[in-house]
Scaffold this motif. Structure first.
Motif, PDB file in Angstrom:
ATOM      1  N   LYS B  21       0.838  -1.201   0.000  1.00 10.36           N
ATOM      2  CA  LYS B  21       0.000   0.000   0.000  1.00 10.36           C
ATOM      3  C   LYS B  21       0.876   1.256   0.000  1.00 10.36           C
ATOM      4  O   LYS B  21       0.640   2.192  -0.770  1.00 10.36           O
ATOM      5  CB  LYS B  21      -0.914  -0.006   1.241  1.00 10.36           C
ATOM      6  CG  LYS B  21      -2.166  -0.845   1.018  1.00 10.36           C
ATOM      7  CD  LYS B  21      -3.157  -0.675   2.133  1.00 10.36           C
ATOM      8  CE  LYS B  21      -2.668  -1.364   3.384  1.00 10.36           C
ATOM      9  NZ  LYS B  21      -3.686  -1.413   4.443  1.00 10.36           N
ATOM     10  N   ASN B  25       1.183   4.005  -2.993  1.00  7.36           N
ATOM     11  CA  ASN B  25       0.864   5.402  -2.716  1.00  7.36           C
ATOM     12  C   ASN B  25       2.012   6.319  -3.161  1.00  7.36           C
ATOM     13  O   ASN B  25       1.769   7.376  -3.763  1.00  7.36           O
ATOM     14  CB  ASN B  25       0.602   5.573  -1.215  1.00  7.36           C
ATOM     15  CG  ASN B  25      -0.369   6.705  -0.944  1.00  7.36           C
ATOM     16  OD1 ASN B  25      -1.269   6.950  -1.752  1.00  7.36           O
ATOM     17  ND2 ASN B  25      -0.169   7.397   0.160  1.00  7.36           N
ATOM     18  N   VAL B 210      -1.888   5.928   4.053  1.00  2.00           N
ATOM     19  CA  VAL B 210      -2.455   4.601   3.775  1.00  2.00           C
ATOM     20  C   VAL B 210      -2.074   3.607   4.870  1.00  2.00           C
ATOM     21  O   VAL B 210      -2.504   2.463   4.834  1.00  2.00           O
ATOM     22  CB  VAL B 210      -1.989   4.071   2.405  1.00  2.00           C
ATOM     23  CG1 VAL B 210      -2.642   4.862   1.297  1.00  2.00           C
ATOM     24  CG2 VAL B 210      -0.475   4.120   2.307  1.00  2.00           C
TER      25      VAL B 210
END
Lengths: 706, 322
Positions: B21, B25, B210
């Motif tokens: 993640k 990002n 995130v």
């Protein structure tokens, strides 16, 4: 080989021709050049070269030792430059101290051959150069120097030329004439292509011209170097006695002191029967202004002596001997003969010496009228002197009306002598024996021995040192006594001569040693009845103890040094039997060292194995994985894995081959299993391990060439 | 568990999820810098600090900011200047007139992610103030030891072009960084994409976190549990000790380098989807982890030897476990 074809052959043949090893040189040259036609090669690694080099160095060391002991011709440094003169001395012998330099092409042949027949025709610098090895050790890793290799064919070529120039048999011109074409040959092969042939020829002509001029100059330099060499030799040796003149130290101020260095060793054949004096020379003319005694003849007056046919015995005085005695004498020849180019010196001989036995070979001996024997040969001579009382080899006294050398007294000494004679109260009709006894008594009763010379001895306007000695101080050393006695005897009408040499009084076990400070001067008086010369010494006997007074605390040390020096000289001048053993031991030493080389080779092989064993103690898991078979199968197809390449990266590379691309999922799955088997501390389960084997075998089948 | 953490039971999978993640990002901002992002995250997950060295304008600060923004954690940025003092970093006690007492004012070092921009512009004295913080996760100010937060990650940047008015980092400081790497220029296509993204406004402004701090700490814990065999530990040690014997190297890598290499390799293995370390992961990280710690001999440096070249040479020569 970098050298042009057959250059080395030519150089070796030239060397063989110059040094008398024509066959050997040609053979070695042919062997080296044969490498151009033979394709078979060795595969020698760096340690192998180190071993070959070690062997060459050992061989050279052994040769140096051998040559050192075989030094029949003397000469030291001079020998390097002058072989021909040496040969005059001993025609049969071609052995010289620099022989090993002439042998260099032979002793380095092993290294050259190793390079020539090696797969990579060069020698690792690290194996022959200590500097490279040292630098390698300094830079821990040493990668910078590990790869340094040198072609030694040109250096070897230069060694051949150098060795040919040493003691060439054929004279200088032949050497020069051979050297120039060989060097030109080597140079033309390496000619810079940048300049035309014309320029090159011009440069070479100039070079050769300069070389010719230079070679003429070398002769001058050579002479100069020889001179320096002689001077160098003389510097390290004791002042030698000159057979033509001896300058006394009479009239000088200060103490006289001579070292305790042992200069002569005596071994009487029968116990304790040893000559009292060892005479070197005797002199006849006294010049009071120079305080110097002269022998009255020239060097050319020396008559050469010839040995007996056995070359070991020299008869100095023929005739029957009654009650002969023999003594073994070892002494140094500490002068230098420019004529013969070797050490030279006066032999210290007992009075009444008749013959010399067991003299080393290749000696040159001359003698003069005054019984001095000038010998040239090795720096150390050992011989037996046979002597007996009675006749000596001195010429009878010269008392003719025209030439009264042995009765001559300098006029300015006469008044003092007359005064002294008056003091002795001699009877008018006293015979010789009475005169001698009176002189002896006179000196012993009224004079004393002294090494110290004060102001009272210095020559002044109205009195010579000798006059002062006789009339006022009445103290002095042996030169005063001897000179005064000689003149006194002459004044009394007895022919006398001034003798120098050594007094023998110090026993060392069964041997006798003579130190430098035992140098002595005395008088030779003519015995008219017996018609021979007798030693007549008026120096008070106390001089011996007085001299010994100077014996330093470290006398034993000085003696040890003298002894070691004597032994080395014995060895150096080949007078010891030791050298025979050394020659014999040379071979076994070489064998032992060769064995050592082989042995070391084994240990060197062992060492890496030992290191591997350290790691082998730890057996990493999973080394039995079947994936390795796949790896070797793929490697056989041409996808080799570098040692630093990880398996995954390698497999990725292998899979880019279209032939195995279809196996990608299988092989990747296998690699994952293999990695887990190898690198996951948890390892594989039974089933997974089995599956790895099965899948690997399956993949192997698929990979096998159809 | 924070609101962003994936509902997975396996801590490895959860950590991998966090990594993915964050990486995704950052990729929104940093086009074509996947490798650099992975190195950065490996270092973060291994508990090491990062030194970014690259030319101006290649996105060093942006990368650091993007990482900071992707994690719901404290972020502080410190511009190093020649007149920066140690107290400007660590904090200072100030006398409060009202209650007649000294109160400690925490410096920027009390944070989770610290961007030390142009670190080589500060004096060595100030640079050294970071030593204790980076090495031990604590600072001692005025004799009092203060612990930093569990997640303390320094991203330092420096510019290799300008040398005037800069102070090269001392060797001890360099050794504190787990990794040093460069970003490099991206491909033309990626650069066009960067332009497009910034047509209207800077996408960094819209970047949302995130992962939580808890996620990152969990990721760090997971990395610690990644397995590594003794054989590979030996390989790590062999690589590091080989740099000490390499020619042209004055000062080889320290055992701290071995530790950093092992830990980052564990993180790299985790990111690669494995539970244990494989040799190629060690090889991949050897250059960024070791090269900046080597001190080359001046002679070797002038003859073109680089620290990177030395490490690559070692990797090529050393037999890799297979």
């Amino acid at each position: 080989m970098k050298t042009p074809p057959f250059l080395l052959l030519a150089a070796l043949v030239f060397w063989g021709w110059m040094s008398g090893f024509l066959l050997v040189g040609a053979l070695m040259g042919l062997l080296l050049e044969s490498a151009r036609f033979i394709s078979a090669r060795w595969e020698l690694d760096d340690p192998d070269f180190s071993r070959v080099w070690f062997f060459c160095v050992l061989l050279n060391l052994a040769l140096v030792l051998y040559v050192f002991t075989m030094n029949d011709e003397t000469g030291g440094i001079a020998g390097m430059f002058h072989g021909n003169i040496m040969r005059n001395v001993s025609d049969s012998s071609v052995q010289t101290s620099t022989r090993f330099l002439r042998w260099l092409p032979m002793s380095l042949f092993a290294l050259m051959a190793a390079q020539t027949f090696n797969l990579r025709p060069s020698v690792p610098m690290a194996s022959i150069s200590l500097i490279t090895r040292w630098r390698q050790r300094r830079h821990k890793g040493g990668q910078d120097f590990a790869g340094q290799y040198a072609d030694i064919s040109y250096p070897y070529f230069m060694v051949c030329l150098f060795s040919s120039g040493i003691h060439s048999n054929r004279g200088d011109f032949h050497y020069f004439a051979g050297l120039v074409p060989l060097i030109l040959w080597a140079l033309v092969a390496n000619r810079s292509k940048r300049y035309g042939l014309g320029a090159w020829i011009c440069a070479i002509t100039l070079g050769v011209g300069l070389a010719i001029i230079g070679s003429l100059g070398v002769n001058q330099v050579q002479r100069a170097i020889q001179h320096i060499d002689a001077q160098l030799m003389a510097r390290f040796l004791r002042q030698r006695s000159d057979p033509l003149q001896t300058m006394t130290s009479m009239g000088r101020i200060g103490g006289l002191k001579l070292s305790a260095k042992i200069v002569i060793w005596l071994q009487p054949r029968e116990l304790a029967q040893v000559p009292e004096y060892l005479r070197e020379a005797s002199y006849r003319i006294y010049k009071p202004d120079k305080m110097t005694w002269f022998s009255g003849d020239k060097l050319t007056d020396f008559k050469p002596l010839q040995p007996e046919p056995d070359e070991k015995t020299w008869v100095l005085l023929p005739g029957k001997m009654n009650n002969p005695a023999a003594v073994n004498i070892s002494c140094y020849l500490n002068g230098w003969s420019h004529e013969d180019n070797m050490p030279e010196g006066l032999l210290p001989l007992p009075g009444g010496v008749r013959r010399l036995e067991n003299v080393p070979p290749y000696m040159v001996m001359k003698r003069n009228q005054n019984g001095a024997v000038l010998a040239a040969g090795r720096g150390l001579v050992i011989f037996d002197a046979i002597y007996a009382g009675g006749a000596t080899m001195d010429s009878p006294p010269n008392i003719t009306s025209t030439n009264r050398l042995d009765l001559d007294v300098p006029t300015n000494e006469v008044p003092a002598l007359e005064q002294v004679i008056a003091e002795m109260h001699l009877d008018a009709g006293a015979d010789e024996t009475q005169k001698l006894r009176a002189v002896s008594r006179f000196f012993s009763s009224k004079f004393s021995y002294s090494l110290w010379q004060g102001w009272d001895k210095v020559a002044s306007t109205n009195a010579t040192p000798l006059t002062k000695f006789l009339l006022t101080s009445r103290k002095g050393h042996c030169e005063y006594f001897a000179s005064a006695t000689v003149l006194l005897l002459r004044q009394l009408g007895i022919p006398a001569r001034y003798a120098i040499g050594y007094a023998v009084h110090e026993a060392h076990g069964s041997e006798y040693v003579v130190r430098e400070r035992d140098a002595h001067a005395w008088c030779l008086a003519w015995d008219e009845k017996a018609k021979n010369w007798v030693d007549f010494d008026t120096t008070p006997a106390s001089w011996v103890s007085m001299e010994n007074h100077f014996s330093a605390v470290g006398l034993w040390f000085s003696d040890a040094r003298s002894w070691i020096g004597f032994q080395i000289s014995k060895f150096r001048w080949r007078q010891a039997h030791l050298q025979q053993y050394i020659l014999w031991s040379l071979l076994p030493v070489m064998v032992v060292l060769l064995y050592h080389i082989i042995f070391r080779r084994r240990t060197q092989r062992k060492r890496p194995a030992g290191k591997a064993g350290l790691d082998a103690d730890v057996i990493w898991p999973g080394l039995d994985s079947e994936f390795y078979q796949i790896e070797s199968r793929l490697a056989a197809c041409g996808v080799l894995r570098e040692p630093g390449e990880a398996l995954a990266d390698w497999l990725e590379r292998a899979l880019s081959e279209p032939s195995v691309a279809e196996l990608r999922p299988v092989l990747q799955q296998l690699l994952r299993l293999h990695y887990r088997y190898r690198f996951d501390p948890h390892g594989l389960s039974e089933a997974e391990r089995k599956s790895l084997g099965d899948q690997a075998r399956q993949a192997l089948n698929q990979l096998s060439p159809k | 568990m924070g609101k962003f953490s994936a509902m997975t039971s396996n801590p490895f999978d959860a950590a991998r999820d966090t990594y993915r993640k964050i990486a995704a990002n950052i990729a929104l901002i940093m086009r074509g810098q996947e490798a650099a992002t992975r190195h950065l995250l490996a270092s973060l997950a291994a508990g090491g600090h990062v030194l970014l060295e690259d030319y101006p304008g290649t996105g060093k600060t942006t990368l650091a900011k993007a990482l900071a923004k992707s994690i719901d954690a404290q972020f502080k940025r410190l511009q190093f200047t020649p007149d920066l003092l140690p107290s400007d970093i660590l904090g200072v006690s100030i006398f409060d007139q009202r209650d007649q007492q000294f109160h400690f004012h925490e410096g920027p070092v009390f944070t989770n992610i610290l961007l030390a921009d142009e670190i080589n512009r500060a004096s060595p004295r100030t640079q050294s103030a970071l030593l204790e913080a980076m090495g031990e996760g604590q600072v001692s100010v005025e004799g009092v030891r203060r612990n930093l937060s569990d997640l303390f990650f320094v991203i330092a940047t420096q510019n290799p072009v300008e040398f005037r008015g800069t102070y090269p980092l001392p060797e001890a400081q360099m050794d504190r960084f787990a990794m040093q790497f460069t970003l490099g220029y991206v491909s033309a296509a990626d650069e066009v994409a960067v332009l497009t993204a910034q047509e209207h406004n800077h996408p960094l402004d819209e970047l949302k976190p995130v992962a939580t701090l808890g996620d990152v700490i969990a990721m760090k814990e997971a990395v610690e549990n990644v397995r590594i065999s003794n054989e590979l530990k030996r390989y790590v040690v062999d690589i590091v000790s080989a740099t000490r014997a390499a020619s042209g190297v004055q000062l080889g890598a320290s055992p701290r380098a071995s530790i950093a290499l092992m830990k980052t390799a564990q993180a790299e293995a985790l990111f690669a989807g494995a539970d244990f370390v494989a040799p190629e992961q060690i090889q991949k990280l050897a250059v960024p982890v070791i090269a900046h710690r080597l001190v080359l001999e001046p002679q070797a440096r002038f003859s073109g030897v680089t620290a990177r070249g030395v490490v690559e040479d070692v990797l090529k020569k050393l037999t890799v476990p297979a």
